[in-house]
Design a protein around this motif. Sequence first.
Motif, PDB file in Angstrom:
ATOM      1  N   SER A 219       0.749  -1.148   0.139  1.00 31.44           N
ATOM      2  CA  SER A 219       0.089   0.142  -0.264  1.00 31.44           C
ATOM      3  C   SER A 219       1.118   1.222   0.062  1.00 31.44           C
ATOM      4  O   SER A 219       1.576   1.410   0.667  1.00 31.44           O
ATOM      5  N   GLY A 220       0.387   2.073  -0.911  1.00 30.37           N
ATOM      6  CA  GLY A 220       1.307   3.467  -1.082  1.00 30.37           C
ATOM      7  C   GLY A 220       2.641   3.460  -1.858  1.00 30.37           C
ATOM      8  O   GLY A 220       3.086   4.602  -2.019  1.00 30.37           O
ATOM      9  N   MET A 221       3.091   2.289  -2.328  1.00 32.66           N
ATOM     10  CA  MET A 221       4.187   2.261  -2.999  1.00 32.66           C
ATOM     11  C   MET A 221       3.960   2.981  -4.205  1.00 32.66           C
ATOM     12  O   MET A 221       5.198   4.006  -4.647  1.00 32.66           O
ATOM     13  N   GLN A 222       3.024   2.944  -5.221  1.00 29.87           N
ATOM     14  CA  GLN A 222       2.967   3.836  -6.314  1.00 29.87           C
ATOM     15  C   GLN A 222       2.810   5.117  -6.012  1.00 29.87           C
ATOM     16  O   GLN A 222       3.381   5.875  -6.898  1.00 29.87           O
ATOM     17  N   GLU A 223       1.851   5.477  -5.265  1.00 27.98           N
ATOM     18  CA  GLU A 223       1.772   6.862  -4.998  1.00 27.98           C
ATOM     19  C   GLU A 223       2.716   7.445  -4.322  1.00 27.98           C
ATOM     20  O   GLU A 223       2.997   8.912  -4.801  1.00 27.98           O
ATOM     21  N   ALA A 224       3.826   6.868  -3.859  1.00 33.01           N
ATOM     22  CA  ALA A 224       4.972   7.496  -3.292  1.00 33.01           C
ATOM     23  C   ALA A 224       5.740   8.129  -4.722  1.00 33.01           C
ATOM     24  O   ALA A 224       6.645   8.917  -4.499  1.00 33.01           O
ATOM     25  N   PHE A 225       5.626   7.496  -5.859  1.00 31.33           N
ATOM     26  CA  PHE A 225       6.369   7.855  -6.970  1.00 31.33           C
ATOM     27  C   PHE A 225       5.346   8.661  -7.833  1.00 31.33           C
ATOM     28  O   PHE A 225       5.795   8.719  -8.946  1.00 31.33           O
TER      29      PHE A 225
ATOM     30  N   VAL B 285       2.168   8.330  -8.709  1.00 35.36           N
ATOM     31  CA  VAL B 285       1.142   7.614  -9.643  1.00 35.36           C
ATOM     32  C   VAL B 285      -0.062   7.792  -8.841  1.00 35.36           C
ATOM     33  O   VAL B 285      -0.417   7.318  -7.692  1.00 35.36           O
ATOM     34  N   GLY B 286      -1.112   8.424  -9.604  1.00 28.05           N
ATOM     35  CA  GLY B 286      -2.489   8.684  -8.961  1.00 28.05           C
ATOM     36  C   GLY B 286      -3.362   7.607  -8.837  1.00 28.05           C
ATOM     37  O   GLY B 286      -4.145   7.136  -8.104  1.00 28.05           O
ATOM     38  N   ARG B 287      -3.073   6.497  -9.925  1.00 30.91           N
ATOM     39  CA  ARG B 287      -4.339   5.393  -9.856  1.00 30.91           C
ATOM     40  C   ARG B 287      -3.216   4.056 -10.086  1.00 30.91           C
ATOM     41  O   ARG B 287      -2.657   3.743 -11.300  1.00 30.91           O
ATOM     42  N   PRO B 288      -2.923   3.263  -9.259  1.00 28.74           N
ATOM     43  CA  PRO B 288      -2.119   2.037  -9.090  1.00 28.74           C
ATOM     44  C   PRO B 288      -2.409   1.191  -9.981  1.00 28.74           C
ATOM     45  O   PRO B 288      -3.769   0.787 -10.372  1.00 28.74           O
ATOM     46  N   SER B 289      -1.204   0.671 -10.871  1.00 29.43           N
ATOM     47  CA  SER B 289      -1.824  -0.319 -11.633  1.00 29.43           C
ATOM     48  C   SER B 289      -0.588  -1.322 -11.666  1.00 29.43           C
ATOM     49  O   SER B 289       0.309  -1.277 -11.177  1.00 29.43           O
TER      50      SER B 289
END
Length: 412
Positions: free
Chosen positions: A309-315, A317-321
């Motif tokens: 959780s939160g990995m992609q948002e840290a970079f 990215v608004g919508r994880p995929s």
Amino acid sequence: MNGFVVAILVSMFVVSAITGLARWLNVRGLTGVMPCEFEGVFPEQEYVRSREYLRAGAGLEWAREGFDLLVVAAFAMAGGFGWLDAWVRTLGFGELGSGLVFLGALAAAQGVLGLPFDVYGTFVLEARFGFNATTPEVFILDRIKGAALGAVLGGGLLAAVLWAYGRMGSYAWLGAWAAIAVFTAVLMVVAPVWILPLFNRFSPLEEGSLRRSIEEYAAAKGFSLDGIFVMDGSKRSSKANAFFTGLGKRKRISLYDTLVDKLSTDEVVAVLAHEMGHARLGHIRKGFMLAMLKMGLTLCVLQLFLGASGMQEAFGVGRPSAYVGLALFGLAYQPLALALGVVANWFSRRFEFEADAYAADAPGGGAALASALKSLSVANLSNLTPHALTVWLHYSHPPVLQRIRRLTNSCG
């Protein structure tokens, strides 16, 4: 910057530091003392050039690796992954199509940014030491063909992996694993017949003493051959090699034309006996199984990574995929890749020793294979004394001196 970004970037720099240290120790350990096994075989001036070649190659790798690290770090910290994802989604291709465009764009950028290093390595460094025979036309065509194959074959496999992680839930890694295993097995069969000829010309070995000797040895060992071919490796490099392809009872032998020119008949047969040893001792099957175990572990870890959780948002990215997660995993995975590579290389070096022992009963015995290894080492300006850390991290084959000393009663 947050904990996820810092952790991934630090892991990349740690891996780079370890490989850089191994490279530095390799260069630092170069010695002007000729190993006794190569006295009278490796001309002194050529031995000097082999050390210069290693230093030049190490310098290029340091520059390439440092550049790659800086670009990736800058792209990540500037929110590049989030920006690229947002742009791709505006194209309206859906989740799977967006993933292919996203990852394809990253691969294309990597290829373009790495092109100057490839050009320098081929037309400057390799040419400086007398190896390069690649023309600009061949170089460009190779890149075009490679990109086309990557788009078709790699894109198809990537689509299957992304579909699995997008649709199969907790079983996604198993679905992706099955797709990759089938793809790899099929590729091992079709590549020698359909793919390799796109890059090189394969001509049947002419009738003569060499062909007779190979066929007689193969028959004595119970090998059925689909053919013995000579590959025009000299159109790219003066370096020499040989390889064995095919699964099941039917095998195909391919010799670089440079190998045929550099070695005697007994030496060529000894090299091929080594390759036959891999098949007879089950190394091809074992290697495939080890590679699939490594891939299964990697895909399982990928599934856990995608669930962070939160990995992609840290970079940004608004919508994880799944596809953005796959790209980020390619960065975070590097320490595990290095560790798994160490294990795989250990098995590979063991297989090479076993294949050498198998080849010792070929015409000329172990001395013929040792002589071939010496000739190829001289022709390729090989490093005769690699540092142990470099061998441990990167060598799929044992250092040539170790192989020669096992094959002969040398002064080492």
